[in-house]
Design a protein around this motif. Structure first.
Motif, PDB file in Angstrom:
ATOM      1  N   ALA A 165     -31.696  23.394 -43.963  1.00 53.31           N
ATOM      2  CA  ALA A 165     -31.333  23.263 -45.375  1.00 53.31           C
ATOM      3  C   ALA A 165     -30.823  24.584 -45.922  1.00 53.31           C
ATOM      4  CB  ALA A 165     -32.534  22.785 -46.183  1.00 53.31           C
ATOM      5  N   PRO A 201     -35.517  23.480 -53.046  1.00 48.88           N
ATOM      6  CA  PRO A 201     -35.914  22.066 -52.936  1.00 48.88           C
ATOM      7  C   PRO A 201     -34.754  21.082 -52.934  1.00 48.88           C
ATOM      8  CG  PRO A 201     -37.400  23.229 -54.403  1.00 48.88           C
ATOM      9  CD  PRO A 201     -36.308  24.193 -54.075  1.00 48.88           C
ATOM     10  N   LYS A 202     -33.701  21.350 -53.707  1.00 44.78           N
ATOM     11  CA  LYS A 202     -32.602  20.397 -53.811  1.00 44.78           C
ATOM     12  C   LYS A 202     -31.775  20.291 -52.531  1.00 44.78           C
ATOM     13  CE  LYS A 202     -29.231  23.676 -55.735  1.00 44.78           C
ATOM     14  NZ  LYS A 202     -28.363  24.009 -56.895  1.00 44.78           N
ATOM     15  N   PHE A 204     -32.952  20.201 -49.351  1.00 41.78           N
ATOM     16  CA  PHE A 204     -33.577  19.479 -48.239  1.00 41.78           C
ATOM     17  C   PHE A 204     -33.140  18.016 -48.163  1.00 41.78           C
ATOM     18  CE2 PHE A 204     -36.157  23.258 -48.549  1.00 41.78           C
ATOM     19  CZ  PHE A 204     -36.360  23.578 -47.214  1.00 41.78           C
ATOM     20  N   PRO A 205     -33.103  17.266 -49.278  1.00 44.36           N
ATOM     21  CA  PRO A 205     -32.596  15.898 -49.175  1.00 44.36           C
ATOM     22  C   PRO A 205     -31.147  15.837 -48.696  1.00 44.36           C
ATOM     23  CG  PRO A 205     -33.792  16.200 -51.232  1.00 44.36           C
ATOM     24  CD  PRO A 205     -33.618  17.562 -50.634  1.00 44.36           C
ATOM     25  N   ASN A 208     -31.220  16.230 -45.035  1.00 45.62           N
ATOM     26  CA  ASN A 208     -31.825  15.114 -44.302  1.00 45.62           C
ATOM     27  C   ASN A 208     -30.816  14.042 -43.905  1.00 45.62           C
ATOM     28  OD1 ASN A 208     -34.224  16.449 -44.556  1.00 45.62           O
ATOM     29  ND2 ASN A 208     -35.027  15.150 -46.189  1.00 45.62           N
ATOM     30  N   SER A 227     -42.262  11.971 -49.373  1.00 45.88           N
ATOM     31  CA  SER A 227     -42.009  13.124 -48.498  1.00 45.88           C
ATOM     32  C   SER A 227     -40.555  13.133 -48.070  1.00 45.88           C
ATOM     33  CB  SER A 227     -42.904  13.063 -47.259  1.00 45.88           C
ATOM     34  OG  SER A 227     -42.563  11.936 -46.457  1.00 45.88           O
ATOM     35  N   GLY A 228     -40.124  14.307 -47.590  1.00 47.18           N
ATOM     36  CA  GLY A 228     -38.773  14.429 -47.064  1.00 47.18           C
ATOM     37  C   GLY A 228     -38.546  13.547 -45.854  1.00 47.18           C
ATOM     38  N   SER A 229     -39.613  13.325 -45.086  1.00 48.02           N
ATOM     39  CA  SER A 229     -39.486  12.476 -43.900  1.00 48.02           C
ATOM     40  C   SER A 229     -39.059  11.064 -44.280  1.00 48.02           C
ATOM     41  CB  SER A 229     -40.817  12.425 -43.145  1.00 48.02           C
ATOM     42  OG  SER A 229     -41.168  13.706 -42.681  1.00 48.02           O
ATOM     43  N   ILE A 231     -37.474  10.265 -47.018  1.00 45.24           N
ATOM     44  CA  ILE A 231     -36.091  10.334 -47.487  1.00 45.24           C
ATOM     45  C   ILE A 231     -35.142  10.200 -46.300  1.00 45.24           C
ATOM     46  CG2 ILE A 231     -34.330  11.844 -48.513  1.00 45.24           C
ATOM     47  CD1 ILE A 231     -36.535  12.997 -50.297  1.00 45.24           C
ATOM     48  N   THR A 232     -35.468  10.893 -45.209  1.00 43.07           N
ATOM     49  CA  THR A 232     -34.667  10.786 -43.993  1.00 43.07           C
ATOM     50  C   THR A 232     -34.702   9.371 -43.447  1.00 43.07           C
ATOM     51  OG1 THR A 232     -35.219  13.084 -43.480  1.00 43.07           O
ATOM     52  CG2 THR A 232     -34.233  11.781 -41.710  1.00 43.07           C
TER      53      THR A 232
END
Length: 244
Positions: A165, A201-202, A204-205, A208, A227-229, A231-232
């Protein structure tokens, strides 16, 4: 392409308010990034939002830093660009890559999960990274602490890709600095962000979607509901990619 066009593509990708989809639309309309950049003032005047082409000097500085580090740019639509990403409209227009770029042309499986994962989950991620790697898949993850780091460690011998990221010029998190160095030497790291971009933070999505898009399947180990997971996982599902 010649150097002028390559630099123009870098400047186009770094121009504020011009995202990857807009870059593709501009390329389709004008044919080259050189012409697209020249048209930006006119487009800006018509659209009501001020667009200023990214500085040539700053682009040259980023270019020099990446290539001095042994890295390279990959441009969408070229033979070197990861074939898996070409299927998606929102694929990065440009990637910064360090390490063994040939791994990006192999079929991949993403392994992702919690940063604060249990010891057993990390051991499982490392074992699965090794086993899936031996089965012929490159392992894709995000170099975060916990599951990501374990999956990378398990698959260093067979091939692993870290999608960042932040920029490829800095390791994040700092505790993974040694892993970052090993990934450059034995695997590959990539990002669509400028070379020394700090994580936020912005980002990471946004990152993903690349993890999902590179993979034939996404394997999640220990992830919270928000969680980011996940989102992925949603990104993968939206792209008809298997989630496990």
């Amino acid at each position: 392409m010649d150097h002028k066009e390559a630099m123009s593509r870098l400047r186009l990708a770094r121009t504020t308010y011009v995202g990857p989809i807009t870059c593709q639309l501009l390329m389709a309309r004008y044919g080259t990034a050189v012409k697209a950049l020249a048209a930006i003032p006119e487009i800006s005047a018509r659209g009501g939002r001020k667009l200023t082409p990214f500085s040539a000097d700053k682009a040259r500085e980023e270019w020099d830093k990446l290539y001095a580090s042994g890295g390279q740019f990959m441009f969408r639509g070229t033979a070197e660009y990861p074939a898996a990403l070409e299927h998606y409209d929102d694929a990065p227009f440009i990637l910064s890559v360090r390490g063994h770029a040939s791994l990006l042309q192999r079929k991949g499986c993403a392994i992702i999960g919690a940063r604060n994962a249990s010891l057993n989950a990390c051991k499982l991620a490392e074992r699965l990274g090794a086993a899936i790697g031996e089965g012929g898949f490159t392992i894709i993850s995000g170099m975060a602490r916990g599951i990501d780091a374990a999956a990378h460690l398990g698959s260093l011998k067979t091939g692993t890709i870290a999608v960042l990221a932040n920029g490829v010029g800095i390791p994040y998190p700092r505790e993974n600095a040694a892993l970052f160095s090993r990934l450059i030497e034995e695997g590959v790291v990539l990002s669509e962000m400028p070379f020394i971009t700090q994580p936020s933070p912005k980002l990471f999505p946004i990152r993903n979607r690349i993890i999902a898009s590179l993979a034939k399947g996404v394997l999640i180990i220990e992830a919270a509901v928000k969680s980011g997971s996940l989102i992925t996982a949603q990104e993968a599902a939206n792209r008809s990619i298997d989630v496990m």
